[in-house]
Design a protein around this motif. Sequence first.
Motif, PDB file in Angstrom:
ATOM      1  N   LEU A   5       0.832  -1.200   0.000  1.00 13.16           N
ATOM      2  CA  LEU A   5       0.000   0.000   0.000  1.00 13.16           C
ATOM      3  C   LEU A   5       0.872   1.258   0.000  1.00 13.16           C
ATOM      4  N   ARG A   6       1.927   1.223   0.766  1.00 17.99           N
ATOM      5  CA  ARG A   6       2.860   2.362   0.793  1.00 17.99           C
ATOM      6  C   ARG A   6       3.455   2.620  -0.593  1.00 17.99           C
ATOM      7  N   ARG A   7       3.877   1.569  -1.261  1.00 15.92           N
ATOM      8  CA  ARG A   7       4.435   1.724  -2.619  1.00 15.92           C
ATOM      9  C   ARG A   7       3.387   2.253  -3.591  1.00 15.92           C
ATOM     10  N   LEU A   8       2.162   1.781  -3.470  1.00 14.44           N
ATOM     11  CA  LEU A   8       1.097   2.272  -4.352  1.00 14.44           C
ATOM     12  C   LEU A   8       0.887   3.778  -4.167  1.00 14.44           C
ATOM     13  N   TYR A   9       0.832   4.212  -2.917  1.00 18.94           N
ATOM     14  CA  TYR A   9       0.656   5.649  -2.663  1.00 18.94           C
ATOM     15  C   TYR A   9       1.859   6.456  -3.154  1.00 18.94           C
ATOM     16  N   LEU A  10       3.059   5.933  -2.985  1.00 16.19           N
ATOM     17  CA  LEU A  10       4.265   6.666  -3.382  1.00 16.19           C
ATOM     18  C   LEU A  10       4.556   6.609  -4.876  1.00 16.19           C
ATOM     19  N   GLU A  11       4.293   5.460  -5.503  1.00 18.72           N
ATOM     20  CA  GLU A  11       4.742   5.255  -6.876  1.00 18.72           C
ATOM     21  C   GLU A  11       3.629   5.226  -7.925  1.00 18.72           C
ATOM     22  N   VAL A  12       2.375   5.020  -7.502  1.00 25.22           N
ATOM     23  CA  VAL A  12       1.282   4.936  -8.475  1.00 25.22           C
ATOM     24  C   VAL A  12       0.429   6.201  -8.427  1.00 25.22           C
ATOM     25  N   ALA A  13      -0.227   6.432  -7.309  1.00 20.54           N
ATOM     26  CA  ALA A  13      -1.104   7.598  -7.194  1.00 20.54           C
ATOM     27  C   ALA A  13      -1.493   7.811  -5.739  1.00 20.54           C
ATOM     28  N   ASP A  20     -13.156   1.101  -7.130  1.00 22.26           N
ATOM     29  CA  ASP A  20     -14.013   2.286  -7.023  1.00 22.26           C
ATOM     30  C   ASP A  20     -13.239   3.501  -6.535  1.00 22.26           C
ATOM     31  N   GLY A  21     -11.943   3.455  -6.611  1.00 20.18           N
ATOM     32  CA  GLY A  21     -11.124   4.583  -6.198  1.00 20.18           C
ATOM     33  C   GLY A  21     -10.756   4.552  -4.728  1.00 20.18           C
ATOM     34  N   VAL A  22      -9.550   4.095  -4.451  1.00 21.50           N
ATOM     35  CA  VAL A  22      -9.011   4.067  -3.090  1.00 21.50           C
ATOM     36  C   VAL A  22      -8.885   5.497  -2.585  1.00 21.50           C
ATOM     37  N   LEU A  23      -9.138   5.690  -1.298  1.00 20.60           N
ATOM     38  CA  LEU A  23      -8.992   7.012  -0.683  1.00 20.60           C
ATOM     39  C   LEU A  23      -7.603   7.595  -0.925  1.00 20.60           C
ATOM     40  N   SER A  24      -7.536   8.902  -1.063  1.00 21.03           N
ATOM     41  CA  SER A  24      -6.240   9.573  -1.074  1.00 21.03           C
ATOM     42  C   SER A  24      -5.632   9.444   0.312  1.00 21.03           C
ATOM     43  N   LEU A  25      -4.327   9.423   0.387  1.00 19.30           N
ATOM     44  CA  LEU A  25      -3.665   9.383   1.680  1.00 19.30           C
ATOM     45  C   LEU A  25      -3.850  10.720   2.390  1.00 19.30           C
ATOM     46  N   THR A  26      -3.671  11.792   1.653  1.00 16.00           N
ATOM     47  CA  THR A  26      -3.845  13.145   2.184  1.00 16.00           C
ATOM     48  C   THR A  26      -4.848  13.885   1.307  1.00 16.00           C
ATOM     49  N   ASP A  27      -5.297  15.023   1.759  1.00 16.00           N
ATOM     50  CA  ASP A  27      -6.252  15.818   0.995  1.00 16.00           C
ATOM     51  C   ASP A  27      -5.598  16.328  -0.283  1.00 16.00           C
TER      52      ASP A  27
END
Length: 129
Positions: A5-13, A20-27
Amino acid sequence: MPALLRRLYLEVANGGFGPDGVLSLTDTGKWYSEEESLLRCVREIKSDPEFLYLLHTPPLMTLGCAIWWHVDFRTPEARMWGWDPNALCERHRFFEERFTLAQWLENWLEGNRTFPHPPPVVDCPDCLN
């Protein structure tokens, strides 16, 4: 946070990927869900003693009708959990699923959209009504 999950947030989006669209980590200004960000959800969980048990399994994505996918931060493989307040009683609405985040994402990439499936509960009078 599990490594995948960390890699997805850092390297994908920062959100928006997945069925259905994973939540953003931050606003980010874009909402992929009913919530602004994963961090906001965690802050809300921390402020409500009734939901502290969700602190290590924060919400990841909603399917509408208050049905959510959660991911377990306590497990390296990121076990998936379901939340369905429309099914079963209050004690059984949050349940561990049979797959991991990687398996959930693979299923989505194959063109499938999965919904949380609560396990059968046979000994609970509140669920049987």
